[in-house]
Write a protein that holds these residues in place. Sequence first.
Motif, short mmCIF file in Angstrom:
data_model
loop_
_atom_site.label_atom_id
_atom_site.label_comp_id
_atom_site.label_asym_id
_atom_site.label_seq_id
_atom_site.Cartn_x
_atom_site.Cartn_y
_atom_site.Cartn_z
N VAL A 10 0.77 -1.19 0.12
CA VAL A 10 -0.02 -0.40 0.07
C VAL A 10 0.68 1.03 -0.05
CG1 VAL A 10 -1.79 1.33 1.32
CG2 VAL A 10 -2.16 -1.31 1.13
N ARG A 11 2.01 1.12 0.92
CA ARG A 11 2.63 2.20 1.01
C ARG A 11 3.63 2.93 -0.40
NH1 ARG A 11 4.07 0.77 6.43
NH2 ARG A 11 5.77 -0.58 5.01
N MET A 31 1.73 4.41 -2.94
CA MET A 31 1.15 5.95 -2.28
C MET A 31 2.37 6.65 -2.87
SD MET A 31 -2.22 5.85 -2.19
CE MET A 31 -2.23 7.24 -1.79
N LEU A 34 -8.15 -1.65 -1.32
CA LEU A 34 -6.93 -0.35 -1.47
C LEU A 34 -7.57 0.62 -1.17
CD1 LEU A 34 -4.29 0.47 -1.79
CD2 LEU A 34 -4.29 -0.06 -4.08
N VAL A 61 -6.17 3.30 2.41
CA VAL A 61 -5.19 4.47 2.09
C VAL A 61 -6.70 5.33 2.75
CG1 VAL A 61 -4.17 4.03 0.39
CG2 VAL A 61 -6.34 5.41 -0.21
N ASP A 62 -5.14 6.49 3.57
CA ASP A 62 -6.29 7.77 4.06
C ASP A 62 -7.29 8.35 3.11
OD1 ASP A 62 -4.32 7.53 6.61
OD2 ASP A 62 -3.14 8.89 5.75
N ASP A 83 -6.35 11.44 0.35
CA ASP A 83 -5.35 10.13 0.08
C ASP A 83 -5.98 9.82 -1.55
OD1 ASP A 83 -3.33 11.59 0.92
OD2 ASP A 83 -2.49 9.37 1.80
N ARG A 84 -7.43 9.71 -1.46
CA ARG A 84 -7.93 8.23 -2.10
C ARG A 84 -8.49 9.16 -3.50
NH1 ARG A 84 -11.91 6.84 3.23
NH2 ARG A 84 -11.06 5.42 3.27
N LEU A 142 -5.82 8.95 -5.89
CA LEU A 142 -5.66 7.43 -5.72
C LEU A 142 -5.86 7.01 -7.05
CD1 LEU A 142 -4.06 4.52 -5.54
CD2 LEU A 142 -5.85 3.89 -3.88
#
Length: 471
Positions: free
Chosen positions: A31-32, A35, A61, A65-66, A69-70, A73
């Motif tokens: 995931v990191r 991102m 996923l 994420v925060d 940040d969606r 993404l």
Amino acid sequence: MSESTFEAPQETLPAAGDRMDEDDRLKPEFVRRVMDLVEQGDGEGARALVEPLHAADIADLFELVDRDDRRALAAAVAGLLDGDVFAEMNDWVREELIDALEPHEVAEIAGELETDDAVAIIEDMEEDEQRAVLRALAPDDRAAIEEALSFPEESAGRLMQRDLVAVPEHWTVGQVIDYLRAAEHLTTDFWEVYVVDPQHHPVGTVLLSWILRTPRKFRMADLMQREQTLIPVDMDQEEVALRFQKYGLISAAVVDQSGRLVGMITVDDIVHIIQEEASEDVLLMSGAGDEGDINQPIRDSYRARVRWLIANLFTALVASSVIALFGAAIEQMVALAVLMPIVASIGGNAGTQTMAVAVRALAMNQLTRSNTVRTIWREIRLALLNGLTIAVLIGIGAWLVFSNPALGAVIALAMLINIAIAGLAGVFVPVALERLGQDPAVSSSVFVTMITDSMGFFAFLGLAVASGLVG
């Protein structure tokens, strides 16, 4: 000396073991990594990492994420955000992303989905946005979704799929096979064929395996299974799930008020419903609201939870008023104050156990009017057995610790009484709420806790005064 051609090393895609852990969950490192590429503006690299994932894992996923940040993404992997991904996505996350799309983009996604999944995306939108999306849909899709939206929320009409295979009963197996092969408009995902009369009323079903293994000359009327479970279009989805579970259904026909076949419900939809209904009951029993979710906005979670905490505050005052009646007795013997929480705690746990069993039995249609008295008597007997066991243990313990056999006898008897009352309240309160037309999962815990706390304090302190243990 020959010249060698050197190429810059290319980044290889992570293997499945680098993406998923042993429980089939996305690894934090993966995931990191995705991102990091998104933040660096490398949308192509992010898409390359995400593309091998299953639609459900792509949905996961976005949930991992925060929130801030969606959208970035989504912009980076826009080409991978198809209808299957949105169908698998958490409701709160999906709603957040849908809000960022134009109506024609939402319509394009909805057009890729089965009617029930498309309805799940559109039904929570604002009315003006909903109309804009519907206008952008193809006429057939718009008509199907508008019809679904006309049914009550959480009903079979919202849940069903319109695409199914129905044939007349006078057809032969050979005609059905030829029809399945030649008709291009048919759905590709089905397990059984519905047999209908001239008025389009379902009269039977035939499994695909039966059709494949039966000679072509046999008529469907001779092959079909006439007994079938029909789902009324306005039936609540929880009742639909219970019928699937009870009869072991793979799919079931949905009929309108006139008995005409209008759709079907499949077991993959029911799995989601069972999960949703079970989660909802757990959340309601805890007072976290019916939509408690870690992706829910804090303001919504606050409103859902605080009202039940306020209700608990007032019910706690009832128990406190019982303690206040015996203030003088508590002042004379400090041991009473030490032991009171034990009586209330054990009684509360006993009540919660019984209540959880009763709420589940009501939800599963195991506890009905025909066996209510028997169930209440069963729980009382079980409570008396549990109460007797705990009473003996706490009585002996209080006697040894405080060197006071009378105190041990008082708390033992109070414990037996409170656990018996807890057993009765744990089943009676949910049943009473259900008979009054209320959801027993919503407020049962508030009333059961109030009863066990107040009666536990009253029994313990009242027995202490009545026995002469204190003046």
